[in-house]
Design a protein around this motif. Structure first.
Motif, PDB file in Angstrom:
ATOM      1  N   ASP A  50      42.092  37.002  36.710  1.00 31.10           N
ATOM      2  CA  ASP A  50      40.881  36.296  37.122  1.00 31.10           C
ATOM      3  C   ASP A  50      40.088  37.237  38.027  1.00 31.10           C
ATOM      4  O   ASP A  50      40.666  37.926  38.873  1.00 31.10           O
ATOM      5  CB  ASP A  50      41.203  35.003  37.869  1.00 31.10           C
ATOM      6  CG  ASP A  50      41.859  33.970  36.974  1.00 31.10           C
ATOM      7  OD1 ASP A  50      41.465  33.858  35.800  1.00 31.10           O
ATOM      8  OD2 ASP A  50      42.779  33.282  37.457  1.00 31.10           O
TER       9      ASP A  50
ATOM     10  N   TYR B 121      37.119  38.064  40.850  1.00 25.97           N
ATOM     11  CA  TYR B 121      36.391  37.503  41.977  1.00 25.97           C
ATOM     12  C   TYR B 121      35.561  38.602  42.624  1.00 25.97           C
ATOM     13  O   TYR B 121      35.959  39.771  42.634  1.00 25.97           O
ATOM     14  CB  TYR B 121      37.360  36.909  43.010  1.00 25.97           C
ATOM     15  CG  TYR B 121      38.166  35.779  42.430  1.00 25.97           C
ATOM     16  CD1 TYR B 121      37.653  34.489  42.383  1.00 25.97           C
ATOM     17  CD2 TYR B 121      39.419  36.008  41.878  1.00 25.97           C
ATOM     18  CE1 TYR B 121      38.374  33.450  41.823  1.00 25.97           C
ATOM     19  CE2 TYR B 121      40.154  34.970  41.314  1.00 25.97           C
ATOM     20  CZ  TYR B 121      39.618  33.699  41.289  1.00 25.97           C
ATOM     21  OH  TYR B 121      40.326  32.681  40.727  1.00 25.97           O
TER      22      TYR B 121
ATOM     23  N   ARG C 213      38.825  34.095  46.572  1.00 25.07           N
ATOM     24  CA  ARG C 213      38.324  33.035  45.686  1.00 25.07           C
ATOM     25  C   ARG C 213      37.187  32.243  46.311  1.00 25.07           C
ATOM     26  O   ARG C 213      36.291  31.781  45.612  1.00 25.07           O
ATOM     27  CB  ARG C 213      39.467  32.100  45.297  1.00 25.07           C
ATOM     28  CG  ARG C 213      40.543  32.802  44.473  1.00 25.07           C
ATOM     29  CD  ARG C 213      41.790  31.967  44.434  1.00 25.07           C
ATOM     30  NE  ARG C 213      42.301  31.890  45.802  1.00 25.07           N
ATOM     31  CZ  ARG C 213      43.567  32.028  46.139  1.00 25.07           C
ATOM     32  NH1 ARG C 213      44.466  32.225  45.222  1.00 25.07           N
ATOM     33  NH2 ARG C 213      43.940  31.959  47.388  1.00 25.07           N
ATOM     34  N   THR C 214      37.211  32.082  47.640  1.00 19.83           N
ATOM     35  CA  THR C 214      36.215  31.242  48.313  1.00 19.83           C
ATOM     36  C   THR C 214      35.368  31.995  49.333  1.00 19.83           C
ATOM     37  O   THR C 214      34.340  31.478  49.772  1.00 19.83           O
ATOM     38  CB  THR C 214      36.911  30.087  49.055  1.00 19.83           C
ATOM     39  OG1 THR C 214      37.703  30.640  50.121  1.00 19.83           O
ATOM     40  CG2 THR C 214      37.780  29.262  48.115  1.00 19.83           C
TER      41      THR C 214
ATOM     42  N   THR D 140      30.262  35.238  48.491  1.00 22.74           N
ATOM     43  CA  THR D 140      30.908  35.377  47.188  1.00 22.74           C
ATOM     44  C   THR D 140      29.825  35.470  46.121  1.00 22.74           C
ATOM     45  O   THR D 140      28.709  34.971  46.307  1.00 22.74           O
ATOM     46  CB  THR D 140      31.833  34.184  46.876  1.00 22.74           C
ATOM     47  OG1 THR D 140      31.062  32.983  46.883  1.00 22.74           O
ATOM     48  CG2 THR D 140      32.969  34.090  47.882  1.00 22.74           C
TER      49      THR D 140
ATOM     50  N   THR E  65      28.414  41.673  37.715  1.00 22.80           N
ATOM     51  CA  THR E  65      28.253  40.844  38.899  1.00 22.80           C
ATOM     52  C   THR E  65      26.816  40.982  39.398  1.00 22.80           C
ATOM     53  O   THR E  65      26.064  41.846  38.944  1.00 22.80           O
ATOM     54  CB  THR E  65      29.255  41.224  40.004  1.00 22.80           C
ATOM     55  OG1 THR E  65      29.211  40.234  41.045  1.00 22.80           O
ATOM     56  CG2 THR E  65      28.970  42.592  40.593  1.00 22.80           C
TER      57      THR E  65
END
Length: 110
Positions: free
Chosen positions: A40, A42, A79-80, A94, A106
């Motif tokens: 995943d 991030y 993640r946050t 983020t 991104t």
């Protein structure tokens, strides 16, 4: 480049960012750190909110998803963006990560 990627910054291919690896790219004046957490992806601003120091210099804990700033030990949830321990109290920004045909993209969407 397709129109839907016009405002996005190319990071690398998925094959170039294996689990546990990280890469920093610039979107304008913003350094963006992209991390592969077990498949995943991030992205956070590559700047500690406690001191102006790049988070990319620090280690990533694959199990917890935290990155540690090597300057003073602040930790952030990739993640946050949340700051999880002092001396940082302010979260890092983020950013979205998009995978298109095996390539990672991104952008600073603020």
């Amino acid at each position: 480049m397709s129109d839907d990627l016009r405002d996005w910054e190319f990071v690398c291919t998925e094959a170039e960012l294996l689990p546990g690896e990280k890469k920093t790219v610039w979107h304008g004046d913003t350094p963006i750190l992209v991390v592969n957490l077990d498949g995943d992806y991030y992205a956070v601003e590559d700047q500690c909110t406690h001191e102006d120091f790049e988070l990319s210099a620090g280690p990533v804990d694959q199990e917890t998803g935290l990155i540690e700033c090597v300057f003073h030990g602040a930790k952030f949830d990739l993640r946050t963006g949340a700051a999880t321990c002092p001396p940082a109290y302010t979260p890092v920004a983020t950013f979205p990560v998009k995978v298109v045909d095996g390539a990672l993209w991104t952008r600073d969407n603020r």
